[in-house]
Every structure is written in C-alpha cells, then in structure tokens.
Design an enzyme around this catalytic site. Structure first.
Site, PDB file in Angstrom:
ATOM      1  N   SER A  96      25.564  29.444 -29.688  1.00  0.00           N
ATOM      2  CA  SER A  96      24.830  30.668 -29.989  1.00  0.00           C
ATOM      3  C   SER A  96      23.602  30.787 -29.086  1.00  0.00           C
ATOM      4  CB  SER A  96      24.469  30.712 -31.478  1.00  0.00           C
ATOM      5  OG  SER A  96      24.002  31.993 -31.840  1.00  0.00           O
ATOM      6  N   HIS A 205      26.690  37.090 -35.510  1.00  0.00           N
ATOM      7  CA  HIS A 205      28.042  37.003 -34.937  1.00  0.00           C
ATOM      8  C   HIS A 205      29.062  37.770 -35.781  1.00  0.00           C
ATOM      9  CE1 HIS A 205      26.585  34.206 -31.951  1.00  0.00           C
ATOM     10  NE2 HIS A 205      26.023  33.498 -32.913  1.00  0.00           N
TER      11      HIS A 205
END
Length: 312
Positions: A96, A205
């Site tokens: 991430s 996400h």
C-alpha cells in the site's frame, strides 16, 4: 556481510498497521543518514513528523494523515542505512503506502517529492473516508478464493471487496460497514478461523475511495516522477514497473485496487530474489512472506540491533 553480499536482494516496505511510537528513533540516533532523512521530512512538511514517530502520542500517530508520511519517512531512513552499509536491491516492493518508499528506493523520485505525494495521498484518502464511510476486516484461515467468494455472496448488503491478498490464509476485506459485516459472517460460516475488524478510518482499496483515486491521478502530474532504476512490483498489477507513465497510473489505481501481495512476493521470487529485507517499522511483512514461501530468507531491519544481527 556473508550471504547478503552474494545474494540477489529484494527490499520490501510496510504499510499502515506497522506504525508504532518510537519508530525510527534508534536509526536517527545511530546513523547520520537516517537523522538527515527525518530532518528533511520535518522541513518539507513544515511540522515535526519525527516527533510523531519518536514520541507519539499513539492517537495522533495512527491518524491516516500522519501515519502515511511517518511510515514513508521511517522506511526511507532505513533504506538510507541499508545503502550506507552497502546493500543494493535487485527489486523493491511496498505494501500500500509502502509502495512509495519502494519507488524512492528504486530512484523514481527524490525523497521530498515522494513525501509530498504521500502527504497528499493521506489527505485525499482521509477526506474521501469522511465522505464515504466504511471499514475493513482481516479474514484469517480461508484461501484467497474462499474469501473472494464470501465477498461476492455479501454483495447484496452493499459495497465490499477483497482489498489485500496478504498471504495464502489472510485476506483483508473492505467496504461499507453493513456489507463488511455480512461478508465477515459468511466467511465465518465458510470456516474462517477468525475475522478481525481493523481499526482504520475508511474503506481503503475499495470503490469507496474512487474520488481520492481520481484526484491523486491529477496530482501525480505535478510531481517529479521519473523512470525507476530498479524494477518495482506494483500493488495493482503484481508485475514489475519501471516507466514513469506506468508508475503514475498504478499509484492512482492502487487507491481503489487490491494489494496483491502474495503475487507480488512470488513475482520477485520467480525473478530470482534470494533474500528479502523489510525496511522500516515492525516485522509484519516478514511474517507474511514466511507464510507465502518457507524457503526464502527474510529479515526485518528497523533499528541498529536488527541491522547488526542481519549483517552478522
């Protein structure tokens, strides 16, 4: 350096959840290059991110708007120590927000440009989370396919997706609260050992972050992103990226797309990576790597003791 000197190395960088009060302080106390990174971060941001890292309080450090630049800075400091000690990666990857540290380590942008990007990313994601509230949960003990099936069955309850494929038995789901709750129940009924709600401020996400993704896509054109000198595995594609256009596109798509961590690690192993080194706060990624491959050698290096142990 023993085996490290003759091995093909991959550097990996952690994301949110790995932060802790005190991170990076030992590096700054023991290595001038690390201290310089924290000083540059404070100057760039106009406030002391180093104070958040070193002293907290935890409540402030875990706010997305602070967590992301704190993690990036700590990872960059650890990378500078690794570089000073003569360690050079053949590949990099980050989980991430960790992908930004991976890109910095690969030479895709200057430290300050990466930090400004990370700060903007955090602002956009926090703002989008306030507009479109959501949550996340970790599903433990199911395969990625089983977790994805639970998500599909919960679609009638609202927006929910498989957000992070972290290991062969850990998948994080993300979306609207009711839908995540329903998917969690289905996962438990399917045989999940545990479903753990995550203490996060939004549904990262997932499609709920679409506004942040589009704003970041526009912002990326304002920063000095270059071709990477070292192949970086993108979260969104789980494939190597080196060119500027790819990097920008993948960073924007990553906001709503899944973190394909299992495939990302496997990509580097298939390309010949022999030793993986987690640089930054904690050892979360090292634990995941061990579940992905029992054969690979993996270290976590976030303070002087861990660097000394790894080098010995």
């Amino acid at each position: 350096m023993g085996v490290l000197a003759s091995s093909k190395l991959a550097f990996i960088f952690p994301g949110q959840g790995s932060q802790c009060v005190g991170m990076g302080k030992d590096l700054a106390d023991n290595y001038q290059r690390a201290a310089d990174i924290f000083s540059r971060a404070d100057k760039t941001l106009g406030f002391s991110i180093s104070d958040f890292c070193f002293n907290g309080p935890e409540e402030d450090l875990k706010l997305t708007i602070n967590t992301q630049p704190a993690l990036y800075t700590t990872s960059a400091a650890a990378f500078e120590v690794a570089r000073e000690l003569g360690l050079t990666p053949s590949f990099t990857a980050g989980h991430s927000v960790g992908e930004y540290a991976a890109l910095y380590a690969a030479g895709a942008f200057e430290f300050e440009d990466g930090l400004r990007l990370v700060r903007k990313r955090a602002e956009l994601m926090q703002s989008e989370a306030e507009k479109n509230p959501g949550t996340m949960a970790a599903v433990l003990g199911l395969t990625p396919d089983q977790a994805a099936e639970a998500v599909e069955k919960a679609a009638d309850a609202g927006v929910v997706v498989a957000a992070n494929f972290n290991s062969p038995i850990q998948t994080v789901i993300s979306g609207e609260e009711a839908a995540v709750k329903r998917a969690s129940e289905i996962a438990a009924e399917t045989g999940a050992k545990r479903v753990v709600p995550l203490n996060v401020s939004g549904a990262f996400h997932s499609p709920l972050m679409a506004g942040a993704a589009e704003e970041l896509r526009a912002v990326l054109n304002e920063y000095g992103v270059s071709d990477a000198a070292v192949p970086v595995v993108a979260n969104f594609t789980a494939d190597f990226e080196t060119c500027t256009a790819e990097i920008k596109s993948n960073l924007a798509d990553q906001i709503t797309g899944s973190v394909r961590w299992v495939q990302s690690i496997q990509k580097m192993l298939d390309a010949g990576a022999e030793v993986l080194i987690e640089l930054g706060s904690g050892s979360v990624l090292a634990g995941l790597v061990k579940r992905i491959s029992r054969d690979v050698q993996v270290y976590s290096a976030g303070d002087r003791a861990s660097f000394d142990e790894m080098l010995s």
